[in-house]
Design a protein around this motif. Sequence first.
Motif, PDB file in Angstrom:
ATOM      1  N   LEU A  31       1.026  14.118  -7.290  1.00 27.10           N
ATOM      2  CA  LEU A  31      -0.406  13.935  -6.626  1.00 27.10           C
ATOM      3  C   LEU A  31      -1.139  13.547  -7.901  1.00 27.10           C
ATOM      4  CD1 LEU A  31      -2.705  14.646  -5.015  1.00 27.10           C
ATOM      5  CD2 LEU A  31      -2.555  16.946  -5.927  1.00 27.10           C
ATOM      6  N   ARG A  32      -1.016  14.014  -9.324  1.00 23.38           N
ATOM      7  CA  ARG A  32      -1.686  13.613 -10.364  1.00 23.38           C
ATOM      8  C   ARG A  32      -1.840  12.043 -10.739  1.00 23.38           C
ATOM      9  NH1 ARG A  32      -1.109  17.105 -15.570  1.00 23.38           N
ATOM     10  NH2 ARG A  32      -1.997  18.744 -14.236  1.00 23.38           N
ATOM     11  N   ASN A  33      -0.448  11.363 -10.354  1.00 19.81           N
ATOM     12  CA  ASN A  33      -0.315   9.962 -10.622  1.00 19.81           C
ATOM     13  C   ASN A  33      -0.523   9.296  -9.462  1.00 19.81           C
ATOM     14  OD1 ASN A  33       0.697   9.891 -13.623  1.00 19.81           O
ATOM     15  ND2 ASN A  33       1.501  11.916 -12.727  1.00 19.81           N
ATOM     16  N   ALA A  34      -0.881   9.728  -8.116  1.00 22.72           N
ATOM     17  CA  ALA A  34      -0.965   8.950  -6.815  1.00 22.72           C
ATOM     18  C   ALA A  34      -2.341   8.089  -7.136  1.00 22.72           C
ATOM     19  CB  ALA A  34      -1.142   9.805  -5.971  1.00 22.72           C
ATOM     20  N   GLY A  35      -2.265   6.734  -6.747  1.00 23.91           N
ATOM     21  CA  GLY A  35      -3.549   6.012  -6.907  1.00 23.91           C
ATOM     22  C   GLY A  35      -4.630   6.188  -5.877  1.00 23.91           C
ATOM     23  N   SER A  36      -5.806   6.063  -5.928  1.00 23.63           N
ATOM     24  CA  SER A  36      -6.657   5.989  -4.801  1.00 23.63           C
ATOM     25  C   SER A  36      -6.454   5.328  -3.651  1.00 23.63           C
ATOM     26  CB  SER A  36      -8.206   5.971  -5.294  1.00 23.63           C
ATOM     27  OG  SER A  36      -8.246   4.835  -6.011  1.00 23.63           O
ATOM     28  N   VAL A  37      -5.792   4.118  -4.031  1.00 22.92           N
ATOM     29  CA  VAL A  37      -5.506   2.988  -2.853  1.00 22.92           C
ATOM     30  C   VAL A  37      -4.086   2.703  -2.845  1.00 22.92           C
ATOM     31  CG1 VAL A  37      -7.818   2.085  -2.682  1.00 22.92           C
ATOM     32  CG2 VAL A  37      -6.216   1.057  -3.993  1.00 22.92           C
ATOM     33  N   CYS A  38      -3.492   2.279  -1.801  1.00 24.91           N
ATOM     34  CA  CYS A  38      -2.108   2.188  -1.813  1.00 24.91           C
ATOM     35  C   CYS A  38      -1.491   0.868  -2.400  1.00 24.91           C
ATOM     36  CB  CYS A  38      -1.726   2.300  -0.234  1.00 24.91           C
ATOM     37  SG  CYS A  38      -1.764   4.139   0.280  1.00 24.91           S
ATOM     38  N   THR A  39      -2.303  -0.212  -2.076  1.00 29.90           N
ATOM     39  CA  THR A  39      -1.753  -1.430  -2.632  1.00 29.90           C
ATOM     40  C   THR A  39      -2.986  -2.352  -2.453  1.00 29.90           C
ATOM     41  OG1 THR A  39      -0.263  -3.338  -2.332  1.00 29.90           O
ATOM     42  CG2 THR A  39      -0.794  -2.196  -0.446  1.00 29.90           C
ATOM     43  N   VAL A 187      -5.290   8.868  -0.699  1.00 32.53           N
ATOM     44  CA  VAL A 187      -4.310   9.270  -1.730  1.00 32.53           C
ATOM     45  C   VAL A 187      -3.068   8.736  -1.284  1.00 32.53           C
ATOM     46  CG1 VAL A 187      -3.354  10.989  -3.320  1.00 32.53           C
ATOM     47  CG2 VAL A 187      -5.665  11.080  -2.041  1.00 32.53           C
ATOM     48  N   ALA A 188      -2.430   7.874  -2.259  1.00 32.48           N
ATOM     49  CA  ALA A 188      -1.209   7.092  -1.991  1.00 32.48           C
ATOM     50  C   ALA A 188      -0.193   7.849  -2.156  1.00 32.48           C
ATOM     51  CB  ALA A 188      -0.979   6.050  -3.019  1.00 32.48           C
ATOM     52  N   LEU A 189       0.358   8.829  -1.125  1.00 37.05           N
ATOM     53  CA  LEU A 189       1.162   9.740  -1.103  1.00 37.05           C
ATOM     54  C   LEU A 189       1.913   9.561   0.181  1.00 37.05           C
ATOM     55  CD1 LEU A 189      -0.372  12.916  -2.586  1.00 37.05           C
ATOM     56  CD2 LEU A 189       1.538  11.504  -3.700  1.00 37.05           C
ATOM     57  N   ARG A 224       9.928   1.690   4.527  1.00 37.36           N
ATOM     58  CA  ARG A 224      10.977   0.510   4.624  1.00 37.36           C
ATOM     59  C   ARG A 224      10.552  -0.927   4.775  1.00 37.36           C
ATOM     60  NH1 ARG A 224      13.622   4.133   8.093  1.00 37.36           N
ATOM     61  NH2 ARG A 224      13.076   2.732   9.803  1.00 37.36           N
ATOM     62  N   ARG A 225       9.560  -0.841   5.312  1.00 40.03           N
ATOM     63  CA  ARG A 225       8.797  -2.381   5.431  1.00 40.03           C
ATOM     64  C   ARG A 225       7.873  -2.762   4.532  1.00 40.03           C
ATOM     65  NH1 ARG A 225       6.393  -2.156  10.914  1.00 40.03           N
ATOM     66  NH2 ARG A 225       6.230  -0.093  10.830  1.00 40.03           N
ATOM     67  N   ARG A 226       7.802  -1.816   3.611  1.00 43.80           N
ATOM     68  CA  ARG A 226       6.711  -1.923   2.424  1.00 43.80           C
ATOM     69  C   ARG A 226       5.323  -1.871   2.878  1.00 43.80           C
ATOM     70  NH1 ARG A 226       9.159  -3.576  -2.360  1.00 43.80           N
ATOM     71  NH2 ARG A 226      11.496  -4.379  -2.254  1.00 43.80           N
ATOM     72  N   LEU A 227       4.942  -1.170   3.818  1.00 39.67           N
ATOM     73  CA  LEU A 227       3.793  -0.937   4.406  1.00 39.67           C
ATOM     74  C   LEU A 227       3.164   0.226   3.624  1.00 39.67           C
ATOM     75  CD1 LEU A 227       4.129  -1.864   8.044  1.00 39.67           C
ATOM     76  CD2 LEU A 227       3.027  -3.397   6.272  1.00 39.67           C
ATOM     77  N   PRO A 228       2.232   0.337   3.301  1.00 39.76           N
ATOM     78  CA  PRO A 228       1.709   1.655   2.288  1.00 39.76           C
ATOM     79  C   PRO A 228       1.310   2.630   3.334  1.00 39.76           C
ATOM     80  CG  PRO A 228      -0.013  -0.175   2.355  1.00 39.76           C
ATOM     81  CD  PRO A 228       1.183  -0.881   3.098  1.00 39.76           C
ATOM     82  N   VAL A 229       1.623   3.718   2.733  1.00 40.98           N
ATOM     83  CA  VAL A 229       1.302   5.228   3.611  1.00 40.98           C
ATOM     84  C   VAL A 229       0.360   6.035   2.682  1.00 40.98           C
ATOM     85  CG1 VAL A 229       2.286   7.266   4.521  1.00 40.98           C
ATOM     86  CG2 VAL A 229       3.628   5.242   4.373  1.00 40.98           C
ATOM     87  N   GLY A 230      -0.667   6.587   3.149  1.00 44.68           N
ATOM     88  CA  GLY A 230      -1.623   7.341   2.138  1.00 44.68           C
ATOM     89  C   GLY A 230      -2.084   8.461   3.188  1.00 44.68           C
ATOM     90  N   VAL A 231      -2.802   9.696   2.176  1.00 43.35           N
ATOM     91  CA  VAL A 231      -3.385  10.855   3.023  1.00 43.35           C
ATOM     92  C   VAL A 231      -4.895  10.612   2.842  1.00 43.35           C
ATOM     93  CG1 VAL A 231      -3.416  13.154   2.666  1.00 43.35           C
ATOM     94  CG2 VAL A 231      -1.226  12.306   2.453  1.00 43.35           C
TER      95      VAL A 231
END
Length: 367
Positions: A31-39, A187-189, A224-231
């Motif tokens: 959580l501390r190191n997750a970016g604010s955007v995924c990519t 959050v990029a988690l 798997r398809r390199r599509l970013p997931v975020g909360v």
Amino acid sequence: MKNKWNAIDCWMVALGATFFSVGLFAPRFALRNAGSVCTNTHKNEPRRIASVEVIIPAYLESSCIGSRVEELRRQTQGSVVPVAICVVASDQETAAAAAVAGARVQHHSRSGKAAAINAAVSASRADLIVLTDANCSFAPENWLSLVIDSFCCAALICGRKAELGSLERLSRRYAEFDLTADSREVVALPFAVGEALAFRRSDFVSIPETTLVDDLAICLSFIRRRLPVGVAPKWAVSEPAANSAQQWERRVRMATGVMREVSPQIAHLLHFPQGRVLLVCKYWRLTIGNAAYWAMVVGLFLRFRKGWQWFAMGTLAIVPGVLFKVGLLGRSLISQLVVPLALQAVPPVAVVRLMRRPSGVWRKEPR
């Protein structure tokens, strides 16, 4: 004469504590190191969302589906894009209640939630799909605007879940994060929440109908398809808490699903940053971390020799899980403190169930 620690006791306790601690602190580190955007790649591909469909797979939900549909209609009636609400009903009572409330009803056989999701998304023509459950509520009132805006930086958006009156309140705040005060848009988690998932229909691929954890299967397909997931921390979803017996069954089913779905994909997931985060924060805690916990317990057992000491250790190790399973844990502070110990009994039970090859259809209590 005092009992002395031998080499086996020390190694089992020390290694057990070390590997178990990884599962405790890895989520906080992530959580501390997750970016604010995924990519940035996804951010440079703004695709206009012209229509939205909220899909609710529902079975034995006749008592709550009507109010859920009405709430969603109220929250989305002023939206700048057309919003449809589809209830995928697997029983007549739920279908009738949803139709009365104004939802489009899609009848589906009782073949599992994953099959219902696949059928509904396949039949939809909306640009954006929102998946939720019949007994949940979204907040704030403008949640749809927040979700649409979030697609500038992620392909799969997950909400922040809270269970009202949950008996896992303390453990959830630590292990699943308390994102209430998080100011970031996304959050990029890669932690999917099945009660609040949003994605473009064009990004969806059908998930295996035998899957036990549909949100995890969807999340894995995006990773798997390199599509970013975020909360999206500001998109909150809440549901009434289940009693401890029901929550035990849910936890066992989820653990069984994680082990079955993730294990064959470990080597592949290690190639992706979000895949590695999922493995360390979710899979590790249920497998290596849990095995380390029980190794630590066995090491302490070997340390003690007297009968009453064995009885005391056995009580601390086994009784919390039994109380959880039979539904005797309440929502007091003592129960909240016992729950983290009780949850350590879930993975061994999940392993046993996994060997029985469970299907994607489970027994459900009417709501």
